[in-house]
Design a protein around this motif. Structure first.
Motif, short mmCIF file in Angstrom:
data_model
loop_
_atom_site.label_atom_id
_atom_site.label_comp_id
_atom_site.label_asym_id
_atom_site.label_seq_id
_atom_site.Cartn_x
_atom_site.Cartn_y
_atom_site.Cartn_z
N PRO A 129 0.82 -1.22 0.00
CA PRO A 129 0.00 0.00 0.00
C PRO A 129 0.85 1.27 0.00
N TYR A 130 0.32 2.33 -0.58
CA TYR A 130 0.95 3.64 -0.57
C TYR A 130 0.24 4.60 0.38
N THR A 131 -0.67 4.08 1.17
CA THR A 131 -1.47 4.92 2.07
C THR A 131 -0.61 5.72 3.04
N GLN A 137 7.54 4.77 -6.76
CA GLN A 137 8.30 3.63 -7.22
C GLN A 137 7.56 2.33 -6.88
N ARG A 138 7.76 1.33 -7.72
CA ARG A 138 7.13 0.04 -7.49
C ARG A 138 7.67 -0.59 -6.21
N ASN A 139 6.78 -1.11 -5.39
CA ASN A 139 7.18 -1.72 -4.12
C ASN A 139 6.39 -3.01 -3.94
N LEU A 140 6.91 -4.09 -4.49
CA LEU A 140 6.25 -5.38 -4.35
C LEU A 140 6.44 -5.91 -2.93
N ARG A 141 5.40 -6.50 -2.41
CA ARG A 141 5.47 -7.14 -1.10
C ARG A 141 5.22 -8.64 -1.28
N GLU A 172 10.24 -5.20 -1.79
CA GLU A 172 11.17 -5.03 -2.90
C GLU A 172 11.95 -3.72 -2.80
N LEU A 173 11.29 -2.64 -2.40
CA LEU A 173 11.90 -1.32 -2.39
C LEU A 173 12.85 -1.19 -1.19
N ALA A 174 14.10 -0.79 -1.46
CA ALA A 174 15.08 -0.67 -0.37
C ALA A 174 14.63 0.30 0.70
N ALA A 175 13.90 1.36 0.30
CA ALA A 175 13.43 2.36 1.26
C ALA A 175 12.36 1.81 2.19
N GLN A 176 11.86 0.62 1.91
CA GLN A 176 10.86 0.00 2.78
C GLN A 176 11.38 -1.27 3.45
N ALA A 177 12.69 -1.48 3.40
CA ALA A 177 13.26 -2.71 3.96
C ALA A 177 13.05 -2.82 5.47
N PRO A 212 14.24 -7.37 11.23
CA PRO A 212 15.71 -7.40 11.12
C PRO A 212 16.35 -6.04 10.88
N ASN A 213 15.57 -5.04 10.42
CA ASN A 213 16.14 -3.74 10.07
C ASN A 213 15.51 -2.62 10.90
N ARG A 214 16.33 -1.62 11.27
CA ARG A 214 15.83 -0.49 12.05
C ARG A 214 15.18 0.54 11.14
N ARG A 215 14.24 1.29 11.69
CA ARG A 215 13.61 2.39 10.97
C ARG A 215 14.55 3.57 10.86
N PRO A 216 14.48 4.34 9.76
CA PRO A 216 15.43 5.44 9.56
C PRO A 216 15.30 6.55 10.59
N PHE A 217 14.14 6.70 11.24
CA PHE A 217 13.96 7.78 12.22
C PHE A 217 14.10 7.29 13.65
N SER A 218 14.55 6.07 13.84
CA SER A 218 14.70 5.54 15.19
C SER A 218 16.05 5.92 15.77
N ALA A 219 16.04 6.60 16.93
CA ALA A 219 17.29 6.98 17.60
C ALA A 219 17.84 5.84 18.43
N SER A 220 17.08 4.78 18.60
CA SER A 220 17.50 3.66 19.42
C SER A 220 18.24 2.63 18.57
N LEU A 221 19.09 1.87 19.22
CA LEU A 221 19.77 0.77 18.54
C LEU A 221 18.89 -0.47 18.47
N LEU A 222 17.75 -0.42 19.17
CA LEU A 222 16.84 -1.56 19.18
C LEU A 222 16.04 -1.63 17.88
N THR A 223 15.65 -2.84 17.52
CA THR A 223 14.75 -3.03 16.38
C THR A 223 13.31 -2.95 16.88
N ASP A 224 12.37 -3.21 16.00
CA ASP A 224 10.95 -3.17 16.36
C ASP A 224 10.43 -4.53 16.80
N ASP A 225 11.31 -5.45 17.19
CA ASP A 225 10.88 -6.76 17.67
C ASP A 225 9.86 -6.60 18.80
#
Length: 398
Positions: A129-131, A137-141, A172-177, A212-225
């Motif tokens: 979704p683009y909501t 850009q195409r972003n296959l899930r 698929e999109l690196a910006a959404q990894a 497995p990947n952190r969000r770009p705006f996260s100041a923490s070293l923790l992931t979203d687990d």
């Protein structure tokens, strides 16, 4: 899972056009095809005060689908498999063109008179979704799912149930990894079966999420687990010959320490009312309060509170009309420990109207109108938008 058609999350038209292609149980192999055209005046959900991509907000697209459904019963075992290939081509944003995949297999197993359940796998590839994510850009899930369910009838009125599932999502999109994730669900239930056909159960569930990947705006070293523990009641109440109440609701506690304390808890679940008085009108309504993932750069989930209502009108023997309305408020406060004046939330409103004409049992033609609107959240960088569109489809089963 009982649905053969996984709805494309990007477009309401995809959900409206995605009717079930079902084989008659036990008959073997059925083939089907679908062709469709749709238009959306705000395809990428661009806020009203934001510039458009490539000087355009609207677009139309064509869809071709071909699939097969296999359904065979052998003794007490039932095997169901579904495979669908789709090709979607856009007229303006051609970079979004994609080939969709949808494969599912389920074994409905039964051992003796006391043990039965399901074992299956699902693979789906479609546009994300683009909501809540601005991009052209195409972003296959890709979604991969495996599940097992088993029931043990201890007594004609009592049943024990267990379920295990794993869902894995890749973008698929690196910006959404940072939205790549795996969710494991473990469930135990004790259920009472009434003579009337109603049932009530107590469900104990645990959900474990791994990012497995952190969000770009996260100041923490923790992931979203995260981990989420639930204690809920499951109700299937045949209130009358025309009315059924279905509910899975109770208490949920979620731990996700990547922001603030990461702890939130409270009432969680969904209640659905179905009313079928036996005439041409069929009614449905739902209420829910539930945690849900969101494909945002800032947060990974929201606390959603919503309501929906709909009806189906069998206008003629071969003509059916469906109308649905839904409102959902999304609250980010349990996730983000930031002082925000006026609260941190937004809302989504959706509406759809669809008419389906089936001149023959194996052929159907449909036309649909759909609307979506979002109030927006300034902190998350998602503004207010409105979107309207329509779709026409023709399908055949052989």
């Amino acid at each position: 899972m009982s649905r053969f058609c996984l709805r494309p999350p990007m477009l309401l038209a995809g959900a409206l056009a995605c009717g079930p292609a079902l084989a008659v149980p036990g008959t073997g192999l059925d083939l089907y095809g679908r062709i469709g055209w749709a238009y959306d005046d705000n395809l990428l959900r661009i806020p009203g005060d934001a510039p458009a991509f490539d000087n355009g907000r609207s677009d139309s697209w064509r869809t071709l689908e071909a699939g097969a459904v296999y359904d065979r019963t052998i003794s007490r075992q039932r095997l169901v498999a579904h495979a669908k290939l789709s090709k979607v081509k856009f007229d303006h944003f051609r970079q979004l063109d994609y080939d969709g995949r949808d494969v599912q297999g389920t074994w409905y197993w039964q051992l003796g008179n006391r043990f039965e359940g399901e074992l299956g796998v699902v693979y789906a590839q479609t546009l994300a979704p683009y909501t809540d994510f601005r991009s052209d850009q195409r972003n296959l899930r890709k979604q991969r799912r495996g599940f097992f369910e088993g029931g043990w009838k201890l007594h004609p009125r009592w049943e024990a149930h267990t379920a295990i599932s794993r869902d894995k999502y890749d973008y698929e999109l690196a910006a959404q990894a940072f939205n790549d994730r795996t969710e494991d669900v473990f469930e135990l239930e004790g259920r009472y079966l009434a003579r009337s056909g109603s049932a009530v159960g107590l469900v104990l569930r645990r959900i474990e999420g791994s990012y497995p990947n952190r969000r770009p705006f996260s100041a923490s070293l923790l992931t979203d687990d995260f981990t989420q523990d639930e204690l809920k009641a499951r109700v299937d109440w045949k209130a009358s010959g025309a009315t059924t109440l279905q509910a899975l609701a109770g208490y949920a506690r979620r731990k996700q320490p990547s922001f603030g304390s990461g702890r939130t808890s409270g009432v969680n679940g969904r209640v659905t009312l179905l009313h079928d008085p036996g005439g041409k009108l069929h009614y449905r309504a739902s209420l829910w309060r539930d945690f849900a993932p969101i494909e945002s750069t800032v947060v990974s989930y929201t606390l959603n509170k919503g309501a929906s209502a709909g009806l189906t009108w069998d206008a003629r023997a071969k003509l059916r009309v469906e109308a649905d309305l839904a409102y959902e408020q999304r609250d980010y406060s349990p996730r983000v420990a930031l002082p925000v004046p006026g609260g941190l939330d937004d809302s989504l409103r959706t509406a759809s109207l669809k008419a389906t004409w089936a001149p023959r049992q194996s052929i159907s033609l449909s036309a649909a109108y759909f609307h979506q609107a979002r109030s927006g959240s300034q902190l998350l960088g998602i503004g207010k938008f409105k979107s309207n569109g329509f779709a026409i489809n023709a399908s055949g089963q052989f």
